[in-house]
Design an enzyme around this catalytic site. Structure first.
Site, PDB file in Angstrom:
ATOM      1  N   SER A   1     -27.312  13.296  16.126  1.00 40.64           N
ATOM      2  CA  SER A   1     -27.799  11.920  16.070  1.00 40.64           C
ATOM      3  C   SER A   1     -26.638  10.941  16.060  1.00 40.64           C
ATOM      4  O   SER A   1     -25.603  11.184  15.452  1.00 40.64           O
ATOM      5  CB  SER A   1     -28.659  11.702  14.824  1.00 40.64           C
ATOM      6  OG  SER A   1     -29.091  10.353  14.761  1.00 40.64           O
TER       7      SER A   1
ATOM      8  N   LYS B   1     -33.859  17.395  12.690  1.00 34.97           N
ATOM      9  CA  LYS B   1     -33.569  16.280  13.607  1.00 34.97           C
ATOM     10  C   LYS B   1     -34.861  15.606  14.043  1.00 34.97           C
ATOM     11  O   LYS B   1     -34.927  14.378  14.173  1.00 34.97           O
ATOM     12  CB  LYS B   1     -32.807  16.799  14.828  1.00 34.97           C
ATOM     13  CG  LYS B   1     -32.568  15.747  15.925  1.00 34.97           C
ATOM     14  CD  LYS B   1     -31.819  14.538  15.406  1.00 34.97           C
ATOM     15  CE  LYS B   1     -31.195  13.716  16.534  1.00 34.97           C
ATOM     16  NZ  LYS B   1     -32.123  13.230  17.539  1.00 34.97           N
TER      17      LYS B   1
ATOM     18  N   HIS C   1     -35.919  13.439  11.219  1.00 36.05           N
ATOM     19  CA  HIS C   1     -34.997  12.296  11.217  1.00 36.05           C
ATOM     20  C   HIS C   1     -35.495  11.229  12.189  1.00 36.05           C
ATOM     21  O   HIS C   1     -35.564  10.038  11.865  1.00 36.05           O
ATOM     22  CB  HIS C   1     -33.590  12.767  11.614  1.00 36.05           C
ATOM     23  CG  HIS C   1     -32.659  11.665  12.030  1.00 36.05           C
ATOM     24  ND1 HIS C   1     -32.732  11.060  13.264  1.00 36.05           N
ATOM     25  CD2 HIS C   1     -31.636  11.059  11.376  1.00 36.05           C
ATOM     26  CE1 HIS C   1     -31.807  10.121  13.359  1.00 36.05           C
ATOM     27  NE2 HIS C   1     -31.123  10.109  12.222  1.00 36.05           N
ATOM     28  N   ASN C   2     -35.854  11.652  13.406  1.00 37.59           N
ATOM     29  CA  ASN C   2     -36.315  10.697  14.405  1.00 37.59           C
ATOM     30  C   ASN C   2     -37.644  10.070  14.018  1.00 37.59           C
ATOM     31  O   ASN C   2     -37.891   8.897  14.305  1.00 37.59           O
ATOM     32  CB  ASN C   2     -36.424  11.385  15.765  1.00 37.59           C
ATOM     33  CG  ASN C   2     -35.081  11.601  16.410  1.00 37.59           C
ATOM     34  OD1 ASN C   2     -34.057  11.684  15.734  1.00 37.59           O
ATOM     35  ND2 ASN C   2     -35.057  11.705  17.726  1.00 37.59           N
TER      36      ASN C   2
ATOM     37  N   GLU D   1     -36.891   7.440  11.655  1.00 35.04           N
ATOM     38  CA  GLU D   1     -36.304   6.353  12.457  1.00 35.04           C
ATOM     39  C   GLU D   1     -37.402   5.489  13.068  1.00 35.04           C
ATOM     40  O   GLU D   1     -37.310   4.252  13.055  1.00 35.04           O
ATOM     41  CB  GLU D   1     -35.430   6.972  13.542  1.00 35.04           C
ATOM     42  CG  GLU D   1     -34.765   6.013  14.493  1.00 35.04           C
ATOM     43  CD  GLU D   1     -34.033   6.767  15.595  1.00 35.04           C
ATOM     44  OE1 GLU D   1     -34.300   6.473  16.779  1.00 35.04           O
ATOM     45  OE2 GLU D   1     -33.220   7.661  15.268  1.00 35.04           O
TER      46      GLU D   1
END
Length: 482
Positions: free
Chosen positions: A131, A185, A188-189, A192
């Site tokens: 990232s 990940k 995480h997105n 986000e």
């Protein structure tokens, strides 16, 4: 054949791949081999960056021959069939003990599948979430690698050499086996998505309620970035709002088409959460908000649907802006709490030993959601590694206690004014739901038993029950087979 002098290789030299290769080459101790399906691209990178000392290859055989054993290669190609093709090509020239790393945005079930298949050849396969975008790839990303313990021995020092550094610690850790890195990940997105939507809703409410210009609101966000909301996304929001369009002289935000794109990771986060039975309502509403924005044909038809009669006008601008700031902070806490719930549930489902505190630490630098706030999350998990709900940690519970009156006022104001604020309102509903002593799910379960004999449990005795809803409404003890 070239001499085996590179300790790391990169396959795929589009912007992300070439930037990552440059990052690797800039770190002491690394010599980088590069390969692209089109050698013209490889030559272009060589010509543009002679200082990097890259070792080029025109075939997979040359690429493999240029790498020291155990050979280690990072794939930076578009996720999907292209990734599978590169993996297949590398397995044909690599040997047992070598390491193939997929640094793309792969869907974690694909990574699990690929790791299992590659492992049968004796080669290690690592799915690594990376990232930070193009700039992070070049200057220092946050890296979330999965894979075997054996692969981490070789790969760990290399990834630590290129990762962002936060408070003296590299923003990389061994997340867990097979698909764990890409799973984290993905979440995480998803966080986000929620963070960006919440910021957008805060901007929209302030602009509509106070009439301030984008440039004036930029200064508000810049001020917020000095306090507890300090983060990369708040920082760049101020920059976006300051930008003036060169051709029209208007604020750039006013000439950008209001249709937000998505590459799938938000949807994956929500779909996976549903399969795990984990509510991530803030992330879901942020994902759906992008979907709604991307259907202008529906919005054009619905634009004349009735809304509130009275115009939205705020009398005390400063008080309203502070309410929005606190609502943003409280909703942000919910988004992270939901995201970490999903990581915990995924770890339990797939047998990964994921250190949630370590995850929060590697997100402090390099990645898109990097924020001062993440130190508080790391502290919470350091105090209680088995914390069942992140926002119940004392710091976050106190923060929400101090924010909830403002949060409620903002949600009421948005609803009264007819301004969509799905991430704010769903986050508040989740907060009220999880703190509720009793939920109306009892009625839902009664309905399920009525039409489908799905049975129910009671609060006053053990067992599973079913009511014979026809006739005299007799309750019988039942074996729950549903």
């Amino acid at each position: 054949m070239p001499e085996a002098s590179a300790n790391i290789g990169v396959v795929g030299l589009a912007v992300m791949g070439s930037n990552l290769a440059r990052n690797l080459a800039s770190r002491e101790g690394n010599t980088v081999a590069i390969f692209n399906r089109s050698y013209e691209k490889t030559q272009g990178v060589l010509d543009a960056h002679p200082e990097a000392g890259f070792i080029p290859a025109s075939t997979y055989e040359e690429f493999a021959a240029s790498l020291q054993k155990p050979r280690t290669a990072i794939i930076m190609v578009k996720a999907g069939a292209g990734t599978d093709a590169v993996i297949q090509a590398l397995t044909e020239v690599f040997e047992p003990g070598d390491i193939i790393v997929d640094g793309g945005n792969a869907y974690f079930p694909d990574t699990i599948r690929r790791e299992k298949a590659v492992r049968e050849t004796g080669i290690n396969f690592v799915g690594a979430g990376i990232s930070g975008g193009e700039e992070g790839a070049l200057l220092g990303p946050s890296i979330m690698p999965g894979g075997s313990d054996e692969s981490w021995v070789t790969l760990g020092p290399i990834l630590k050499s290129i990762a962002a550094v936060a408070e003296g610690e590299p923003c990389v850790t061994h997340i867990g086996h097979d698909g764990a890195g890409h799973f984290v990940k993905m979440v995480h997105n998803g966080i986000e998505y929620a963070d960006m939507q919440l910021i957008a809703e805060a901007y929209d409410l302030i602009r509509r309620g106070t009439g301030k210009s984008p440039a004036e609101i930029a200064e508000i966000f810049a001020e917020w970035n000095k306090g507890e909301l300090e983060s990369y996304l708040i920082e760049i929001t101020a920059e976006v709002l300051r930008q003036v369009d060169a051709s029209t002289g208007k604020p750039l935000v006013d000439v950008i088409l209001d249709q937000a794109g998505a590459k799938g990771t938000g949807a994956w986060t929500v779909q996976t959460a549903l399969s795990l039975g984990v509510p991530v309502s803030g992330i879901a509403e942020a994902t759906f908000a992008r979907s709604l924005s991307s259907h202008p044909e529906q919005r054009a038809v619905a634009v004349n649907l009735p809304g509130p009669d009275d115009a939205f006008a705020v009398t005390d601008h400063d008080a309203f802006i502070e309410d929005v700031r606190l609502a943003l902070y409280a909703s942000k806490i919910v988004a992270y709490s939901q995201g970490f719930d999903e990581i915990r549930a995924g770890a339990a489902e797939y047998g990964w030993n994921i250190d949630l505190g370590a995850v929060s630490k590697i997100w402090r630098g390099g990645c898109i959601i990097r924020a001062q706030f993440l130190n508080r999350i790391a502290d919470a998990y350091a105090e209680n590694a088995d914390l069942p709900v992140l926002m119940t940690a004392p710091y976050f519970a106190d923060a929400i206690a101090g924010s909830q009156a403002s949060w409620r006022r903002v949600v009421v104001a948005a609803a009264t004014a007819g301004i969509p604020a799905p991430a704010f309102s769903s986050s508040l509903s989740y907060y009220d739901g999880i703190r509720a002593d009793r939920l109306p799910a009892a009625l839902v379960q009664g309905q399920r038993d009525f039409f489908g004999a799905h049975t129910y449990k009671r609060i006053d005795k053990e067992g599973t029950f079913h009511t014979l809803w026809s006739g005299d409404r007799t309750e019988i003890e039942a074996e729950d087979t549903h």
